[in-house]
Design a protein around this motif. Structure first.
Motif, PDB file in Angstrom:
ATOM      1  N   ARG A   1      27.189 -50.261  13.676  1.00 48.85           N
ATOM      2  CA  ARG A   1      25.825 -51.417  13.965  1.00 48.85           C
ATOM      3  C   ARG A   1      24.822 -50.500  14.209  1.00 48.85           C
ATOM      4  N   ASP A   2      23.833 -51.766  13.800  1.00 47.49           N
ATOM      5  CA  ASP A   2      22.147 -52.287  13.962  1.00 47.49           C
ATOM      6  C   ASP A   2      21.971 -51.817  15.685  1.00 47.49           C
ATOM      7  N   ALA A   3      21.317 -50.214  15.863  1.00 44.35           N
ATOM      8  CA  ALA A   3      20.858 -50.075  16.753  1.00 44.35           C
ATOM      9  C   ALA A   3      19.933 -49.640  16.929  1.00 44.35           C
ATOM     10  N   VAL A   4      18.922 -49.688  18.078  1.00 42.68           N
ATOM     11  CA  VAL A   4      18.212 -48.804  18.371  1.00 42.68           C
ATOM     12  C   VAL A   4      17.599 -48.551  19.642  1.00 42.68           C
ATOM     13  N   CYS A   5      17.399 -47.034  19.817  1.00 38.76           N
ATOM     14  CA  CYS A   5      17.423 -46.179  21.204  1.00 38.76           C
ATOM     15  C   CYS A   5      15.519 -45.948  21.586  1.00 38.76           C
ATOM     16  N   VAL A   6      14.867 -45.696  22.936  1.00 38.56           N
ATOM     17  CA  VAL A   6      13.785 -45.397  22.669  1.00 38.56           C
ATOM     18  C   VAL A   6      13.830 -44.183  24.149  1.00 38.56           C
ATOM     19  N   VAL A   7      14.001 -43.441  23.938  1.00 39.76           N
ATOM     20  CA  VAL A   7      13.818 -42.083  24.685  1.00 39.76           C
ATOM     21  C   VAL A   7      11.972 -41.153  24.778  1.00 39.76           C
ATOM     22  N   ARG A   8      12.016 -41.241  25.731  1.00 35.81           N
ATOM     23  CA  ARG A   8      11.328 -40.977  26.013  1.00 35.81           C
ATOM     24  C   ARG A   8      10.766 -39.382  26.713  1.00 35.81           C
ATOM     25  N   PHE A   9      10.057 -38.648  25.876  1.00 37.58           N
ATOM     26  CA  PHE A   9      10.204 -37.445  26.475  1.00 37.58           C
ATOM     27  C   PHE A   9       8.369 -36.780  26.976  1.00 37.58           C
ATOM     28  N   PRO A  10       7.998 -37.215  28.361  1.00 40.54           N
ATOM     29  CA  PRO A  10       7.269 -37.260  29.097  1.00 40.54           C
ATOM     30  C   PRO A  10       6.537 -35.636  28.678  1.00 40.54           C
ATOM     31  N   GLY A  11       6.504 -34.335  29.274  1.00 40.13           N
ATOM     32  CA  GLY A  11       6.054 -33.052  28.933  1.00 40.13           C
ATOM     33  C   GLY A  11       6.041 -32.828  27.230  1.00 40.13           C
ATOM     34  N   GLY A  12       6.384 -33.674  26.498  1.00 42.58           N
ATOM     35  CA  GLY A  12       6.243 -33.786  25.040  1.00 42.58           C
ATOM     36  C   GLY A  12       7.461 -32.604  24.480  1.00 42.58           C
ATOM     37  N   VAL A  13       7.069 -32.632  23.746  1.00 39.77           N
ATOM     38  CA  VAL A  13       7.700 -31.680  22.494  1.00 39.77           C
ATOM     39  C   VAL A  13       7.230 -31.753  21.191  1.00 39.77           C
ATOM     40  N   ASP A  14       7.542 -30.435  20.271  1.00 41.26           N
ATOM     41  CA  ASP A  14       6.184 -30.479  19.311  1.00 41.26           C
ATOM     42  C   ASP A  14       6.652 -30.013  18.346  1.00 41.26           C
ATOM     43  N   TRP A  15       6.228 -31.256  17.187  1.00 38.95           N
ATOM     44  CA  TRP A  15       6.778 -31.546  15.914  1.00 38.95           C
ATOM     45  C   TRP A  15       6.504 -31.298  14.799  1.00 38.95           C
ATOM     46  N   GLU A  16       6.575 -30.171  14.538  1.00 39.65           N
ATOM     47  CA  GLU A  16       5.678 -29.543  13.399  1.00 39.65           C
ATOM     48  C   GLU A  16       4.303 -29.506  13.567  1.00 39.65           C
ATOM     49  N   GLY A  17       3.836 -29.181  14.812  1.00 45.50           N
ATOM     50  CA  GLY A  17       2.711 -29.045  15.234  1.00 45.50           C
ATOM     51  C   GLY A  17       1.824 -30.505  15.813  1.00 45.50           C
ATOM     52  N   GLU A  18       2.542 -31.479  15.543  1.00 47.16           N
ATOM     53  CA  GLU A  18       2.014 -32.802  16.349  1.00 47.16           C
ATOM     54  C   GLU A  18       2.999 -32.788  17.575  1.00 47.16           C
ATOM     55  N   ARG A  19       2.184 -33.731  19.180  1.00 43.68           N
ATOM     56  CA  ARG A  19       2.840 -33.734  19.674  1.00 43.68           C
ATOM     57  C   ARG A  19       3.432 -34.893  20.064  1.00 43.68           C
ATOM     58  N   VAL A  20       5.122 -34.881  20.137  1.00 42.65           N
ATOM     59  CA  VAL A  20       5.386 -36.565  20.446  1.00 42.65           C
ATOM     60  C   VAL A  20       5.689 -36.490  21.409  1.00 42.65           C
ATOM     61  N   SER A  21       6.048 -37.383  21.719  1.00 40.68           N
ATOM     62  CA  SER A  21       6.061 -37.907  23.680  1.00 40.68           C
ATOM     63  C   SER A  21       7.425 -39.340  23.396  1.00 40.68           C
ATOM     64  N   LEU A  22       7.678 -40.139  22.117  1.00 37.88           N
ATOM     65  CA  LEU A  22       8.527 -40.884  22.146  1.00 37.88           C
ATOM     66  C   LEU A  22       9.169 -40.794  20.866  1.00 37.88           C
ATOM     67  N   CYS A  23      10.567 -41.342  21.137  1.00 38.32           N
ATOM     68  CA  CYS A  23      11.180 -40.675  20.010  1.00 38.32           C
ATOM     69  C   CYS A  23      12.143 -42.316  20.084  1.00 38.32           C
ATOM     70  N   VAL A  24      12.193 -43.504  19.255  1.00 38.93           N
ATOM     71  CA  VAL A  24      12.703 -43.523  18.509  1.00 38.93           C
ATOM     72  C   VAL A  24      14.105 -43.962  17.659  1.00 38.93           C
ATOM     73  N   GLY A  25      15.048 -43.871  17.784  1.00 40.67           N
ATOM     74  CA  GLY A  25      15.829 -43.402  17.052  1.00 40.67           C
ATOM     75  C   GLY A  25      16.448 -45.005  16.613  1.00 40.67           C
ATOM     76  N   ILE A  26      17.206 -44.664  15.554  1.00 39.80           N
ATOM     77  CA  ILE A  26      17.709 -45.944  14.535  1.00 39.80           C
ATOM     78  C   ILE A  26      19.264 -45.667  14.427  1.00 39.80           C
ATOM     79  N   ALA A  27      19.268 -46.345  14.572  1.00 34.77           N
ATOM     80  CA  ALA A  27      21.428 -46.318  13.550  1.00 34.77           C
ATOM     81  C   ALA A  27      21.152 -48.008  12.648  1.00 34.77           C
ATOM     82  N   ALA A  28      21.722 -47.529  11.645  1.00 37.49           N
ATOM     83  CA  ALA A  28      21.381 -49.306  11.027  1.00 37.49           C
ATOM     84  C   ALA A  28      22.300 -49.033   9.631  1.00 37.49           C
ATOM     85  N   ARG A  29      22.754 -50.316   9.268  1.00 39.26           N
ATOM     86  CA  ARG A  29      23.427 -50.538   7.483  1.00 39.26           C
ATOM     87  C   ARG A  29      23.181 -51.700   7.569  1.00 39.26           C
ATOM     88  N   GLY A  30      22.348 -52.655   8.499  1.00 39.82           N
ATOM     89  CA  GLY A  30      22.633 -54.081   8.103  1.00 39.82           C
ATOM     90  C   GLY A  30      20.687 -53.207   7.848  1.00 39.82           C
TER      91      GLY A  30
END
Lengths: 99, 138
Positions: free
Chosen positions: B72-101
């Motif tokens: 089903r269409d859904a979104v999750c929000v996951v916060r990484f306060p310590g940050g994550v190295d994202w190919e040289g960028e810093r990411v501290s928030l992920c919005v994960g998506i699962a969608a079929r519609g």
């Protein structure tokens, strides 16, 4: 292609699920008031009536293969990419968009 | 109808040593809330490796390519306060998506809008309670 002939801009990505949705939403807002439609699709399902195709640089080759003869504009970043800014400016002010 | 973003799909204090771990955490959460089947996680990792889902303002939007694994269409929000190295960028928030519609489109449009304003982007990624996240993205 001239800006005044553009009726439909497609934002294409691999799944048509994430990034293209976000960029299409932003563009729709920026182009409000112009007779230009903005849609997001998977790169393999670009509609025949698309005038301009925006896609991530990593997908540009696939977009060109899927939509031969269409103007494909690659971008690198989702927020404030110069290629996207240029497209929006040209659509608003008029002028030539390139091949 | 169920909300695209449920309170239980918001995690505010996660840690990930790598981008893969972060994407996997998002995928696992989407599976846990019943939005996707197990194979979706591998697809999310694959997509991330081919083209980064980093969108700016320390935010990434991991998602998979195989719609068949989406329940089903859904979104999750996951916060990484310590940050994550994202190919040289810093990411501290992920919005994960699962969608079929198109159930997630309005939320992503709102996210795009938020990211245009550095102040709003900061408020979202520094949110310390679930309510704030739900309100920002509503």
């Amino acid at each position: 292609m001239n800006a005044k002939d553009v009726r439909k801009v497609i934002v294409a990505c691999d799944a048509g699920m994430g990034s293209s949705v976000m960029l299409a939403a932003t563009l729709r807002k920026q182009l409000k008031g112009l007779p230009v439609e903005v849609e997001h699709t998977p790169v393999d399902a670009i509609p025949a009536d698309a005038d301009v195709v925006l896609t991530h640089a990593g997908l540009a080759a696939r977009a060109r293969a899927a939509a031969p003869g269409k103007l494909v504009i690659p971008f690198q970043i989702f927020l404030g990419d110069p290629a996207v800014t240029r497209l929006v400016d040209t659509l608003k002010k008029g002028g030539d968009l390139g091949a | 109808m169920r909300e695209v973003l449920e309170a239980r799909a918001v995690l505010l204090n996660e840690h990930a040593a790598t981008r893969e771990e972060a994407v996997e955490r998002c995928g696992r959460l989407l599976v846990e809330i019943g939005a996707a089947a197990e194979p979706y996680i591998a697809s999310m990792l694959e997509r991330e490796r081919s083209i980064s889902t980093y969108v700016g303002e320390q935010v990434a939007i991991p998602h998979g390519l195989n719609r068949e694994a989406v329940l089903r269409d859904a979104v999750c929000v996951v916060r990484f306060p310590g940050g994550v190295d994202w190919e040289g960028e810093r990411v501290s928030l992920c919005v994960g998506i699962a969608a079929r519609g198109d159930g997630h489109v309005a939320l992503l449009a709102e996210l795009a809008e938020i990211l245009l304003y550095p102040e709003r982007a900061r408020a979202l990624r520094e949110a310390v309670d679930v309510e704030t996240v739900l309100k920002e993205l509503a």
